[in-house]
Design a protein around this motif. Structure first.
Motif, PDB file in Angstrom:
ATOM      1  N   VAL A  79      13.548  13.115 -21.089  1.00  0.00           N
ATOM      2  CA  VAL A  79      12.789  13.642 -22.223  1.00  0.00           C
ATOM      3  C   VAL A  79      11.979  14.858 -21.791  1.00  0.00           C
ATOM      4  CG1 VAL A  79      10.908  13.164 -23.836  1.00  0.00           C
ATOM      5  CG2 VAL A  79      12.688  11.451 -23.459  1.00  0.00           C
ATOM      6  N   SER A  80      11.331  14.734 -20.639  1.00  0.00           N
ATOM      7  CA  SER A  80      10.526  15.839 -20.125  1.00  0.00           C
ATOM      8  C   SER A  80      11.377  17.079 -19.890  1.00  0.00           C
ATOM      9  CB  SER A  80       9.840  15.422 -18.823  1.00  0.00           C
ATOM     10  OG  SER A  80       9.115  16.494 -18.265  1.00  0.00           O
ATOM     11  N   LEU A  81      12.552  16.890 -19.308  1.00  0.00           N
ATOM     12  CA  LEU A  81      13.447  18.010 -19.013  1.00  0.00           C
ATOM     13  C   LEU A  81      13.906  18.694 -20.295  1.00  0.00           C
ATOM     14  CD1 LEU A  81      15.186  19.700 -17.098  1.00  0.00           C
ATOM     15  CD2 LEU A  81      16.920  17.897 -17.198  1.00  0.00           C
ATOM     16  N   ILE A  82      14.341  17.898 -21.279  1.00  0.00           N
ATOM     17  CA  ILE A  82      14.844  18.468 -22.524  1.00  0.00           C
ATOM     18  C   ILE A  82      13.747  19.239 -23.254  1.00  0.00           C
ATOM     19  CG2 ILE A  82      15.728  17.913 -24.828  1.00  0.00           C
ATOM     20  CD1 ILE A  82      17.220  15.558 -23.547  1.00  0.00           C
ATOM     21  N   LEU A  83      12.586  18.602 -23.378  1.00  0.00           N
ATOM     22  CA  LEU A  83      11.502  19.233 -24.127  1.00  0.00           C
ATOM     23  C   LEU A  83      10.998  20.506 -23.460  1.00  0.00           C
ATOM     24  CD1 LEU A  83       9.412  16.146 -25.321  1.00  0.00           C
ATOM     25  CD2 LEU A  83      11.150  17.429 -26.566  1.00  0.00           C
ATOM     26  N   SER A  84      11.012  20.517 -22.135  1.00  0.00           N
ATOM     27  CA  SER A  84      10.518  21.697 -21.426  1.00  0.00           C
ATOM     28  C   SER A  84      11.464  22.878 -21.546  1.00  0.00           C
ATOM     29  CB  SER A  84      10.300  21.372 -19.939  1.00  0.00           C
ATOM     30  OG  SER A  84      11.533  21.093 -19.300  1.00  0.00           O
ATOM     31  N   GLU A  85      12.689  22.621 -21.982  1.00  0.00           N
ATOM     32  CA  GLU A  85      13.686  23.681 -22.063  1.00  0.00           C
ATOM     33  C   GLU A  85      13.960  24.116 -23.501  1.00  0.00           C
ATOM     34  OE1 GLU A  85      14.948  25.258 -19.607  1.00  0.00           O
ATOM     35  OE2 GLU A  85      14.343  24.026 -17.908  1.00  0.00           O
ATOM     36  N   CYS A  86      13.207  23.599 -24.467  1.00  0.00           N
ATOM     37  CA  CYS A  86      13.486  23.875 -25.877  1.00  0.00           C
ATOM     38  C   CYS A  86      12.324  24.577 -26.570  1.00  0.00           C
ATOM     39  CB  CYS A  86      13.785  22.578 -26.628  1.00  0.00           C
ATOM     40  SG  CYS A  86      15.323  21.765 -26.140  1.00  0.00           S
ATOM     41  N   THR A  87      12.667  25.278 -27.636  1.00  0.00           N
ATOM     42  CA  THR A  87      11.691  25.816 -28.568  1.00  0.00           C
ATOM     43  C   THR A  87      12.006  25.219 -29.933  1.00  0.00           C
ATOM     44  OG1 THR A  87      11.530  27.908 -27.375  1.00  0.00           O
ATOM     45  CG2 THR A  87      10.766  27.903 -29.637  1.00  0.00           C
ATOM     46  N   THR A  88      10.989  24.802 -30.685  1.00  0.00           N
ATOM     47  CA  THR A  88      11.250  24.160 -31.970  1.00  0.00           C
ATOM     48  C   THR A  88      10.102  24.378 -32.947  1.00  0.00           C
ATOM     49  OG1 THR A  88      11.841  22.067 -33.055  1.00  0.00           O
ATOM     50  CG2 THR A  88      10.222  21.950 -31.294  1.00  0.00           C
ATOM     51  N   SER A  89      10.408  24.213 -34.219  1.00  0.00           N
ATOM     52  CA  SER A  89       9.395  24.259 -35.269  1.00  0.00           C
ATOM     53  C   SER A  89       8.964  22.857 -35.681  1.00  0.00           C
ATOM     54  CB  SER A  89       9.952  24.991 -36.501  1.00  0.00           C
ATOM     55  OG  SER A  89      11.075  24.282 -37.017  1.00  0.00           O
ATOM     56  N   LEU A  90       9.643  21.830 -35.174  1.00  0.00           N
ATOM     57  CA  LEU A  90       9.318  20.452 -35.532  1.00  0.00           C
ATOM     58  C   LEU A  90       7.946  20.071 -34.991  1.00  0.00           C
ATOM     59  CD1 LEU A  90      12.768  18.810 -34.730  1.00  0.00           C
ATOM     60  CD2 LEU A  90      11.743  18.961 -37.007  1.00  0.00           C
ATOM     61  N   THR A  91       7.177  19.321 -35.784  1.00  0.00           N
ATOM     62  CA  THR A  91       5.874  18.851 -35.334  1.00  0.00           C
ATOM     63  C   THR A  91       6.052  17.635 -34.441  1.00  0.00           C
ATOM     64  OG1 THR A  91       5.575  17.337 -37.206  1.00  0.00           O
ATOM     65  CG2 THR A  91       4.836  19.624 -37.500  1.00  0.00           C
ATOM     66  N   ASN A  92       5.012  17.280 -33.694  1.00  0.00           N
ATOM     67  CA  ASN A  92       5.071  16.107 -32.839  1.00  0.00           C
ATOM     68  C   ASN A  92       5.374  14.845 -33.639  1.00  0.00           C
ATOM     69  OD1 ASN A  92       4.435  17.815 -30.780  1.00  0.00           O
ATOM     70  ND2 ASN A  92       2.437  16.949 -30.328  1.00  0.00           N
ATOM     71  N   SER A  93       4.745  14.706 -34.797  1.00  0.00           N
ATOM     72  CA  SER A  93       4.957  13.500 -35.605  1.00  0.00           C
ATOM     73  C   SER A  93       6.394  13.437 -36.123  1.00  0.00           C
ATOM     74  CB  SER A  93       3.969  13.456 -36.780  1.00  0.00           C
ATOM     75  OG  SER A  93       4.125  14.591 -37.622  1.00  0.00           O
ATOM     76  N   GLU A  94       6.976  14.590 -36.466  1.00  0.00           N
ATOM     77  CA  GLU A  94       8.369  14.609 -36.927  1.00  0.00           C
ATOM     78  C   GLU A  94       9.322  14.227 -35.796  1.00  0.00           C
ATOM     79  OE1 GLU A  94       8.166  18.060 -40.399  1.00  0.00           O
ATOM     80  OE2 GLU A  94       8.374  18.633 -38.290  1.00  0.00           O
ATOM     81  N   ILE A  95       9.047  14.722 -34.597  1.00  0.00           N
ATOM     82  CA  ILE A  95       9.880  14.384 -33.449  1.00  0.00           C
ATOM     83  C   ILE A  95       9.765  12.900 -33.128  1.00  0.00           C
ATOM     84  CG2 ILE A  95      10.203  14.753 -30.961  1.00  0.00           C
ATOM     85  CD1 ILE A  95       9.256  17.638 -31.427  1.00  0.00           C
ATOM     86  N   MET A  96       8.547  12.370 -33.172  1.00  0.00           N
ATOM     87  CA  MET A  96       8.332  10.947 -32.914  1.00  0.00           C
ATOM     88  C   MET A  96       9.077  10.089 -33.935  1.00  0.00           C
ATOM     89  SD  MET A  96       6.311  10.251 -30.265  1.00  0.00           S
ATOM     90  CE  MET A  96       5.439   8.726 -30.647  1.00  0.00           C
ATOM     91  N   SER A  97       9.020  10.483 -35.190  1.00  0.00           N
ATOM     92  CA  SER A  97       9.681   9.727 -36.252  1.00  0.00           C
ATOM     93  C   SER A  97      11.196   9.723 -36.062  1.00  0.00           C
ATOM     94  CB  SER A  97       9.323  10.329 -37.617  1.00  0.00           C
ATOM     95  OG  SER A  97      10.032   9.685 -38.657  1.00  0.00           O
ATOM     96  N   LEU A  98      11.769  10.904 -35.816  1.00  0.00           N
ATOM     97  CA  LEU A  98      13.216  10.998 -35.615  1.00  0.00           C
ATOM     98  C   LEU A  98      13.645  10.270 -34.348  1.00  0.00           C
ATOM     99  CD1 LEU A  98      13.755  14.763 -36.543  1.00  0.00           C
ATOM    100  CD2 LEU A  98      14.457  12.781 -37.892  1.00  0.00           C
ATOM    101  N   GLY A  99      12.848  10.420 -33.275  1.00  0.00           N
ATOM    102  CA  GLY A  99      13.176   9.763 -32.009  1.00  0.00           C
ATOM    103  C   GLY A  99      13.112   8.247 -32.115  1.00  0.00           C
ATOM    104  N   THR A 100      12.103   7.737 -32.788  1.00  0.00           N
ATOM    105  CA  THR A 100      11.966   6.291 -32.962  1.00  0.00           C
ATOM    106  C   THR A 100      13.139   5.729 -33.742  1.00  0.00           C
ATOM    107  OG1 THR A 100       9.549   6.452 -32.936  1.00  0.00           O
ATOM    108  CG2 THR A 100      10.495   4.462 -33.896  1.00  0.00           C
ATOM    109  N   TRP A 101      13.528   6.435 -34.803  1.00  0.00           N
ATOM    110  CA  TRP A 101      14.667   5.981 -35.604  1.00  0.00           C
ATOM    111  C   TRP A 101      15.949   5.982 -34.775  1.00  0.00           C
ATOM    112  CZ3 TRP A 101      19.225   8.448 -37.019  1.00  0.00           C
ATOM    113  CH2 TRP A 101      20.008   7.770 -37.964  1.00  0.00           C
ATOM    114  N   ALA A 102      16.168   7.034 -33.998  1.00  0.00           N
ATOM    115  CA  ALA A 102      17.385   7.145 -33.197  1.00  0.00           C
ATOM    116  C   ALA A 102      17.452   6.052 -32.134  1.00  0.00           C
ATOM    117  CB  ALA A 102      17.464   8.524 -32.551  1.00  0.00           C
TER     118      ALA A 102
END
Length: 349
Positions: free
Chosen positions: A267-290
């Motif tokens: 997770v740390s590696l992926i996030l450190s290499e990306c740029t996004t407009s998604l908010t933290n809460s949106e990422i948490m919601s999508l990640g939890t569902w997945a």
């Protein structure tokens, strides 16, 4: 007070149920409270850890108010329990370096059907770019960053996308190496193109990339997987999109088999290499569902243009473009995402 023996708490004895029911209730209450406390602490810990990783995400200046969604797209997609996100793969060393989007994928999170869908768009697709006229769709990103890229995608294919994730191809190499490589079936034409054009370039850019010795199913490292994803001379842009989706699917299979203790690093590696407009809460919601639905999730993929959409390469002003019916393509995407036309099956799964 005398110490009680285990028989004094024999839950099968009538004496216990007759005289010790208060002890049972108290014990169950203590157990339940303790269990809830442990779960709560774990949940808080996970949330704190994930939020700490989310801090590594890079967020370039992005004004969501500048994103235009056609009214017809709102009518089509709103209230359907799906989320569409644009994924951009850029051919640069860093995500903030001006670049064209050589990979364009519409990622659909379909909660209704418990599916993840990926629709890739050929980078040479001939579209109208606001303020720039007709051009290749991948030029929108370098002309105006993710805002213009999203507006172009929405306008061309009647979509409602308001968020994006961008990563460079070099980040993909790191991630593939971390998950242990990806198993890909490389045919002879692809092998020859890799060895002649793409692998030498990867090595020149400082990414370790051994030559492919023979065709067939084999484990590719990060550099080789990126080179495979970039092949254009075999099958053109449509096949290129299929290869990119193939690599992503192989990575997902590796992640499912990975030791869970390595997830935080991933997770740390992926996030450190990306740029996004998604908010933290949106990422948490999508990640939890997945994560919750990981074992039951289905993946479906489609690439545009498809065989049933009029298409062809055209030279316009001395430049080669993919020209096809964008209205038909928009309807094809709608049917694929919403599953409103069962006769139109995905091009490939």
């Amino acid at each position: 007070m005398s110490k009680k023996s285990i028989k004094d708490y024999n839950i099968y004895s009538k004496k216990f149920y007759k005289k010790g029911n208060k002890t049972l209730k108290r014990s169950l209450a203590v157990f339940a409270t303790s269990f809830i406390a442990v779960i709560l602490v774990a949940a808080i810990a996970i949330t704190v850890i994930v939020h700490s990783y989310l801090g590594q995400l890079e967020r370039n200046p992005f004004n969501p108010d500048n994103i235009k969604v056609p009214d017809t797209a709102r009518d089509v997609y709103e209230g359907k329990d799906i989320v569409n996100i644009a994924l951009y793969g850029i051919d640069s060393r860093y995500v903030d370096e001006p670049s064209r989007s050589d990979a364009i994928i519409i990622l659909t999170v379909d909660r209704k059907h418990k599916k993840i869908k990926m629709t890739s768009i050929a980078r040479d697709t001939y579209v109208d770019i606001l303020g720039r006229g007709k051009d290749k769709i991948n030029h929108a990103y370098i002309f105006g960053g993710p805002e213009l890229a999203l507006n172009t995608l929405n306008s061309a294919f009647n979509l409602n996308i308001t968020d994006y994730v961008t990563a460079n191809f070099w980040a993909l190499a790191k991630i593939v190496d971390f998950v242990g490589g990806v198993e890909i079936d490389v045919d002879r034409a692809e092998m020859n193109d890799l060895n002649a054009n793409y692998i030498p370039y990867m090595n020149k850019m400082g990414i370790n990339c051994d030559y492919i010795k023979e065709p067939g199913k084999q484990l590719l490292n990060g550099g080789q997987a990126v080179a495979y994803s970039r092949i254009r001379h075999v099958g053109g842009d449509v096949m290129r999109g299929e290869r990119q989706r193939e690599v992503l699917m192989a990575m997902y299979e590796d992640v499912k088999q990975m030791n869970a203790l390595k997830y935080p690093q991933l997770v740390s590696l992926i996030l450190s290499e990306c740029t996004t407009s998604l908010t933290n809460s949106e990422i948490m919601s999508l990640g939890t569902w997945a994560v919750t639905n990981m074992n039951s999730l289905q993946f479906e993929m489609m690439g545009l243009p498809t065989s049933d959409i009029d298409k062809g390469g055209q030279m316009i002003g001395g430049v080669w473009y993919y020209v096809y019916d964008l209205d038909k393509a928009a309807k094809k995407i709608e049917n694929f995402i919403l599953e409103t036309d069962t006769d139109n099956a995905p091009a490939d799964k």
